[in-house]
Write a protein that holds these residues in place. Sequence first.
Motif, PDB file in Angstrom:
ATOM      1  N   VAL A  64       0.835  -1.206   0.000  1.00  0.00           N
ATOM      2  CA  VAL A  64       0.000   0.000   0.000  1.00  0.00           C
ATOM      3  C   VAL A  64       0.867   1.252   0.000  1.00  0.00           C
ATOM      4  O   VAL A  64       0.636   2.202  -0.750  1.00  0.00           O
ATOM      5  CB  VAL A  64      -0.927  -0.024   1.220  1.00  0.00           C
ATOM      6  CG1 VAL A  64      -1.680   1.265   1.343  1.00  0.00           C
ATOM      7  CG2 VAL A  64      -1.891  -1.176   1.113  1.00  0.00           C
ATOM      8  N   LEU A  67       2.364   1.943  -3.302  1.00  0.00           N
ATOM      9  CA  LEU A  67       1.395   2.631  -4.153  1.00  0.00           C
ATOM     10  C   LEU A  67       1.377   4.122  -3.877  1.00  0.00           C
ATOM     11  O   LEU A  67       1.382   4.956  -4.788  1.00  0.00           O
ATOM     12  CB  LEU A  67      -0.002   2.063  -3.899  1.00  0.00           C
ATOM     13  CG  LEU A  67      -0.446   0.870  -4.705  1.00  0.00           C
ATOM     14  CD1 LEU A  67      -1.854   0.512  -4.311  1.00  0.00           C
ATOM     15  CD2 LEU A  67      -0.387   1.160  -6.163  1.00  0.00           C
ATOM     16  N   SER A 151     -11.785  -4.084  -7.116  1.00  0.00           N
ATOM     17  CA  SER A 151     -11.026  -2.844  -6.922  1.00  0.00           C
ATOM     18  C   SER A 151      -9.899  -2.738  -7.934  1.00  0.00           C
ATOM     19  O   SER A 151      -9.574  -1.640  -8.393  1.00  0.00           O
ATOM     20  CB  SER A 151     -10.496  -2.769  -5.502  1.00  0.00           C
ATOM     21  OG  SER A 151      -9.438  -3.651  -5.351  1.00  0.00           O
TER      22      SER A 151
ATOM     23  N   LEU B  25      -3.964  13.517  -0.805  1.00  0.00           N
ATOM     24  CA  LEU B  25      -3.142  12.350  -0.487  1.00  0.00           C
ATOM     25  C   LEU B  25      -3.023  12.160   1.018  1.00  0.00           C
ATOM     26  O   LEU B  25      -3.071  11.038   1.525  1.00  0.00           O
ATOM     27  CB  LEU B  25      -1.761  12.518  -1.112  1.00  0.00           C
ATOM     28  CG  LEU B  25      -1.002  11.212  -1.237  1.00  0.00           C
ATOM     29  CD1 LEU B  25      -1.643  10.369  -2.283  1.00  0.00           C
ATOM     30  CD2 LEU B  25       0.425  11.470  -1.571  1.00  0.00           C
ATOM     31  N   LEU B  28      -6.074  10.514   2.308  1.00  0.00           N
ATOM     32  CA  LEU B  28      -6.056   9.062   2.169  1.00  0.00           C
ATOM     33  C   LEU B  28      -5.151   8.423   3.209  1.00  0.00           C
ATOM     34  O   LEU B  28      -5.462   7.354   3.757  1.00  0.00           O
ATOM     35  CB  LEU B  28      -5.587   8.689   0.763  1.00  0.00           C
ATOM     36  CG  LEU B  28      -6.628   8.894  -0.332  1.00  0.00           C
ATOM     37  CD1 LEU B  28      -6.006   8.695  -1.689  1.00  0.00           C
ATOM     38  CD2 LEU B  28      -7.761   7.926  -0.139  1.00  0.00           C
ATOM     39  N   ILE B  64      -9.105  -5.302   2.893  1.00  0.00           N
ATOM     40  CA  ILE B  64     -10.079  -4.294   2.464  1.00  0.00           C
ATOM     41  C   ILE B  64      -9.424  -2.924   2.389  1.00  0.00           C
ATOM     42  O   ILE B  64      -9.667  -2.148   1.459  1.00  0.00           O
ATOM     43  CB  ILE B  64     -11.283  -4.294   3.422  1.00  0.00           C
ATOM     44  CG1 ILE B  64     -12.051  -5.584   3.275  1.00  0.00           C
ATOM     45  CG2 ILE B  64     -12.173  -3.097   3.169  1.00  0.00           C
ATOM     46  CD1 ILE B  64     -13.196  -5.701   4.228  1.00  0.00           C
ATOM     47  N   ALA B  65      -8.566  -2.629   3.362  1.00  0.00           N
ATOM     48  CA  ALA B  65      -7.893  -1.324   3.340  1.00  0.00           C
ATOM     49  C   ALA B  65      -6.979  -1.207   2.133  1.00  0.00           C
ATOM     50  O   ALA B  65      -6.872  -0.128   1.531  1.00  0.00           O
ATOM     51  CB  ALA B  65      -7.092  -1.142   4.622  1.00  0.00           C
ATOM     52  N   ALA B  66      -6.312  -2.303   1.768  1.00  0.00           N
ATOM     53  CA  ALA B  66      -5.458  -2.260   0.587  1.00  0.00           C
ATOM     54  C   ALA B  66      -6.280  -1.999  -0.663  1.00  0.00           C
ATOM     55  O   ALA B  66      -5.911  -1.174  -1.516  1.00  0.00           O
ATOM     56  CB  ALA B  66      -4.688  -3.577   0.457  1.00  0.00           C
ATOM     57  N   ALA B  67      -7.422  -2.702  -0.807  1.00  0.00           N
ATOM     58  CA  ALA B  67      -8.277  -2.490  -1.971  1.00  0.00           C
ATOM     59  C   ALA B  67      -8.788  -1.056  -2.016  1.00  0.00           C
ATOM     60  O   ALA B  67      -8.794  -0.406  -3.068  1.00  0.00           O
ATOM     61  CB  ALA B  67      -9.452  -3.473  -1.936  1.00  0.00           C
ATOM     62  N   SER B  69      -7.453   1.602  -0.689  1.00  0.00           N
ATOM     63  CA  SER B  69      -6.418   2.586  -0.984  1.00  0.00           C
ATOM     64  C   SER B  69      -6.059   2.563  -2.457  1.00  0.00           C
ATOM     65  O   SER B  69      -5.745   3.611  -3.041  1.00  0.00           O
ATOM     66  CB  SER B  69      -5.192   2.347  -0.126  1.00  0.00           C
ATOM     67  OG  SER B  69      -4.510   1.234  -0.583  1.00  0.00           O
ATOM     68  N   ALA B  70      -6.132   1.384  -3.082  1.00  0.00           N
ATOM     69  CA  ALA B  70      -5.847   1.323  -4.520  1.00  0.00           C
ATOM     70  C   ALA B  70      -6.885   2.132  -5.290  1.00  0.00           C
ATOM     71  O   ALA B  70      -6.545   2.971  -6.146  1.00  0.00           O
ATOM     72  CB  ALA B  70      -5.836  -0.122  -4.998  1.00  0.00           C
ATOM     73  N   VAL B  71      -8.165   1.902  -4.978  1.00  0.00           N
ATOM     74  CA  VAL B  71      -9.212   2.646  -5.679  1.00  0.00           C
ATOM     75  C   VAL B  71      -9.136   4.132  -5.339  1.00  0.00           C
ATOM     76  O   VAL B  71      -9.311   5.008  -6.196  1.00  0.00           O
ATOM     77  CB  VAL B  71     -10.587   2.063  -5.331  1.00  0.00           C
ATOM     78  CG1 VAL B  71     -11.693   2.916  -5.896  1.00  0.00           C
ATOM     79  CG2 VAL B  71     -10.704   0.668  -5.866  1.00  0.00           C
ATOM     80  N   LEU B  73      -6.516   5.879  -4.607  1.00  0.00           N
ATOM     81  CA  LEU B  73      -5.418   6.512  -5.332  1.00  0.00           C
ATOM     82  C   LEU B  73      -5.769   6.696  -6.796  1.00  0.00           C
ATOM     83  O   LEU B  73      -5.382   7.707  -7.420  1.00  0.00           O
ATOM     84  CB  LEU B  73      -4.151   5.680  -5.182  1.00  0.00           C
ATOM     85  CG  LEU B  73      -3.509   5.825  -3.822  1.00  0.00           C
ATOM     86  CD1 LEU B  73      -2.403   4.825  -3.650  1.00  0.00           C
ATOM     87  CD2 LEU B  73      -2.968   7.217  -3.636  1.00  0.00           C
ATOM     88  N   ALA B  74      -6.519   5.752  -7.380  1.00  0.00           N
ATOM     89  CA  ALA B  74      -6.947   5.937  -8.770  1.00  0.00           C
ATOM     90  C   ALA B  74      -7.882   7.131  -8.881  1.00  0.00           C
ATOM     91  O   ALA B  74      -7.787   7.934  -9.823  1.00  0.00           O
ATOM     92  CB  ALA B  74      -7.626   4.665  -9.275  1.00  0.00           C
ATOM     93  N   VAL B  75      -8.781   7.265  -7.899  1.00  0.00           N
ATOM     94  CA  VAL B  75      -9.680   8.428  -7.890  1.00  0.00           C
ATOM     95  C   VAL B  75      -8.871   9.710  -7.744  1.00  0.00           C
ATOM     96  O   VAL B  75      -9.142  10.724  -8.392  1.00  0.00           O
ATOM     97  CB  VAL B  75     -10.714   8.277  -6.754  1.00  0.00           C
ATOM     98  CG1 VAL B  75     -11.447   9.574  -6.525  1.00  0.00           C
ATOM     99  CG2 VAL B  75     -11.686   7.189  -7.076  1.00  0.00           C
ATOM    100  N   LEU B  76      -7.836   9.653  -6.889  1.00  0.00           N
ATOM    101  CA  LEU B  76      -6.983  10.826  -6.688  1.00  0.00           C
ATOM    102  C   LEU B  76      -6.311  11.236  -7.977  1.00  0.00           C
ATOM    103  O   LEU B  76      -6.241  12.420  -8.322  1.00  0.00           O
ATOM    104  CB  LEU B  76      -5.942  10.506  -5.616  1.00  0.00           C
ATOM    105  CG  LEU B  76      -4.814  11.508  -5.448  1.00  0.00           C
ATOM    106  CD1 LEU B  76      -5.325  12.727  -4.761  1.00  0.00           C
ATOM    107  CD2 LEU B  76      -3.698  10.899  -4.650  1.00  0.00           C
ATOM    108  N   LEU B  77      -5.828  10.246  -8.737  1.00  0.00           N
ATOM    109  CA  LEU B  77      -5.189  10.556 -10.012  1.00  0.00           C
ATOM    110  C   LEU B  77      -6.170  11.227 -10.961  1.00  0.00           C
ATOM    111  O   LEU B  77      -5.853  12.228 -11.622  1.00  0.00           O
ATOM    112  CB  LEU B  77      -4.634   9.279 -10.651  1.00  0.00           C
ATOM    113  CG  LEU B  77      -3.271   8.842 -10.163  1.00  0.00           C
ATOM    114  CD1 LEU B  77      -2.887   7.530 -10.789  1.00  0.00           C
ATOM    115  CD2 LEU B  77      -2.243   9.879 -10.484  1.00  0.00           C
TER     116      LEU B  77
END
Lengths: 165, 98
Positions: A64, A67, A151, B25, B28, B64-67, B69-71, B73-77
Amino acid sequence: MENVTFAAQAGVLLLASLGVVVAKSCLRSALSLIFVQLQLAILYIGLDAPFVATMQVLVYAGAVMVLFVFVIMLLNMGGADRAPAGQVPLLKWAGAGAAISVMVGIASSARQLASPGTTPAFAAGVHEVGEALLGRFLFAFEATSLLLLTSVVGAIVLGLRKLTP
Amino acid sequence: MHYVALAAGMFAIGAAGALLRRNLLILLMSIELMLNAANLVFVAYARAYGDVNGHATSFIVMAIAAAESAVGLAVLLGAFRHRETSSVDAHDALRDHV
């Protein structure tokens, strides 16, 4: 002695989490958060949770936060390239202090697990947690894997520049 | 138990950061801090009751937290591309300008 160790680790954890929120640049905030994850892993080792501690380092600090650092690099949000002259020695001392506290924390927590005289209150290694995950938590486990797939697909779709060529 | 107080302090710091900082950021990252505090409570009580279910729950919360944070960060981009700034205040299209 236990209370002193716990108080020291708790103090370090709270300082690092304050560092996440207060830091001037996003990169320093991310580094503080990595330190928070490692300190939490040390606390988990002390709490007889070796599996969760390993997963904490592997998943949180290893995936994480990578990322986060990638996004900081992509969006160029590092900031604060030139620290004021007085700040650099302080940061060096803070970094050295953080490294030392991680070493001391690992040593003091792992000693509780490895001492042959005392047996831990209960066994929480990979075997027991695996039995719980695939037994009682089977539905949650499968739903989480579905969530991860969703996700990943969602992140890829959100990251595309244009949906139609 | 002292661990719960420590987790509460960490959660409060994360919540304050999520509410007070204007950078997406860091928002998040404060959410990650809150999730970590919840994990600490789970593991602490798992040890208090000698129950492995706390560890399994903590592991699932981690996934769940990893998933998330991935989404996130994509939203952030995407949001960064849209407004050319990483400030939370730039996204006020739904705001009620009274």
